[in-house]
Design a protein around this motif. Sequence first.
Motif, PDB file in Angstrom:
ATOM      1  N   ARG A  15       0.854  -1.390  -0.125  1.00 57.90           N
ATOM      2  CA  ARG A  15       0.058   0.163  -0.228  1.00 57.90           C
ATOM      3  C   ARG A  15       0.851   1.122  -0.035  1.00 57.90           C
ATOM      4  O   ARG A  15       0.274   2.546  -0.040  1.00 57.90           O
ATOM      5  N   THR A  16       2.222   1.248   0.164  1.00 57.20           N
ATOM      6  CA  THR A  16       3.095   2.264   0.200  1.00 57.20           C
ATOM      7  C   THR A  16       3.604   2.768  -0.850  1.00 57.20           C
ATOM      8  O   THR A  16       4.054   2.045  -1.949  1.00 57.20           O
ATOM      9  N   GLU A  17       3.242   4.039  -1.580  1.00 61.63           N
ATOM     10  CA  GLU A  17       3.921   4.535  -2.822  1.00 61.63           C
ATOM     11  C   GLU A  17       5.196   5.007  -2.593  1.00 61.63           C
ATOM     12  O   GLU A  17       5.618   5.983  -1.921  1.00 61.63           O
ATOM     13  N   ILE A  18       6.243   4.567  -3.281  1.00 57.53           N
ATOM     14  CA  ILE A  18       7.821   4.968  -3.034  1.00 57.53           C
ATOM     15  C   ILE A  18       8.151   5.987  -4.088  1.00 57.53           C
ATOM     16  O   ILE A  18       8.739   6.652  -3.743  1.00 57.53           O
ATOM     17  N   ASN A  39      18.923  10.230   1.611  1.00 56.24           N
ATOM     18  CA  ASN A  39      18.765   8.785   2.154  1.00 56.24           C
ATOM     19  C   ASN A  39      17.266   8.444   1.821  1.00 56.24           C
ATOM     20  O   ASN A  39      16.271   9.254   2.506  1.00 56.24           O
ATOM     21  N   ALA A  40      16.836   7.401   1.437  1.00 57.35           N
ATOM     22  CA  ALA A  40      15.461   6.768   1.506  1.00 57.35           C
ATOM     23  C   ALA A  40      14.641   7.863   0.443  1.00 57.35           C
ATOM     24  O   ALA A  40      13.356   7.644   0.757  1.00 57.35           O
ATOM     25  N   ALA A  41      15.038   8.257  -0.321  1.00 56.73           N
ATOM     26  CA  ALA A  41      14.391   9.451  -1.333  1.00 56.73           C
ATOM     27  C   ALA A  41      13.783   8.473  -2.390  1.00 56.73           C
ATOM     28  O   ALA A  41      12.672   9.064  -2.945  1.00 56.73           O
ATOM     29  N   GLY A  42      14.414   7.495  -2.587  1.00 54.33           N
ATOM     30  CA  GLY A  42      13.375   6.680  -3.638  1.00 54.33           C
ATOM     31  C   GLY A  42      14.361   6.188  -5.085  1.00 54.33           C
ATOM     32  O   GLY A  42      13.904   5.838  -6.250  1.00 54.33           O
ATOM     33  N   LYS A  43      15.687   6.450  -4.751  1.00 60.62           N
ATOM     34  CA  LYS A  43      16.739   6.508  -5.781  1.00 60.62           C
ATOM     35  C   LYS A  43      16.838   5.097  -6.432  1.00 60.62           C
ATOM     36  O   LYS A  43      16.664   4.643  -7.655  1.00 60.62           O
ATOM     37  N   SER A  44      16.899   4.062  -5.266  1.00 57.67           N
ATOM     38  CA  SER A  44      17.037   2.738  -5.835  1.00 57.67           C
ATOM     39  C   SER A  44      15.829   2.147  -6.500  1.00 57.67           C
ATOM     40  O   SER A  44      15.696   1.457  -7.617  1.00 57.67           O
TER      41      SER A  44
END
Length: 251
Positions: A15-18, A39-44
């Motif tokens: 349910r989480t939109e990355i 960090n954790a911005a969604g790059k990967s």
Amino acid sequence: MVGLAIQDLSVRYGRTEIISGISADIPSGGGLTAVIGPNAAGKSSFFKRIAGLAKGNGKVISVDGKQGGKGIAYMPQDSTCNAVLSVYESVLMAAKQGSGWQVEDRELAEIDRLLTSLKIAPWAFKNLGELSGGQRQLVAIAQALIRKPEILLMDEPTSALDLYRQIEVLTFMAGLAKTNGMLVMIALHDLNHALRYCEHTLVIADGRLVASGRSEDVITSDLLRDIYRVEARIERCSQDRPLVIVDSALN
């Protein structure tokens, strides 16, 4: 020369939109494209979606009309390591991925040239388990390049390398992108490396694209304040190159 059109890209895990609604045109043949952000911005997740390794809405289209992960190689942050294989064997297996196992002299010569170009030929017959994290990172670069991708996504490829090797790899990749017309996107945390080696920069924060363009136009004091929460200046060195100088972290 391959370019890339990204249209309304999203990634959702459960349910989480990355990643949400990213659209951008990525140039090719002019050098590297940096992907930066906290960090954790969604790059990967962004890279995985482009490579077809994560599901979501939107389209990824190269200028020749190919969609999805065709012609795309993805180098993750943490490459899996089969300690039983030698460096040479691991690169050979990458070269033969998706094809028959008959090996031609031409293919062996290409591996020899690549290992020499990356200056890792002395490790050719060492097992991967004997290598340091930085050395394995260089082998992962060789495994990606031997597949001759049109588009190469490199997720923090210099994170485990010492400063000498970082400069060496970024210089090598920038030259390869310009010479071969390859589209190379590199996730980086060192903003000075993005300014020095990357012609184009995308900025991702909270799963959204917040800026895209020439690196010198994108990486500004305002961006560093808004996205990275630091007070910083962009000044030019004695060789007239832009440098990020951080004065303080913001509360």
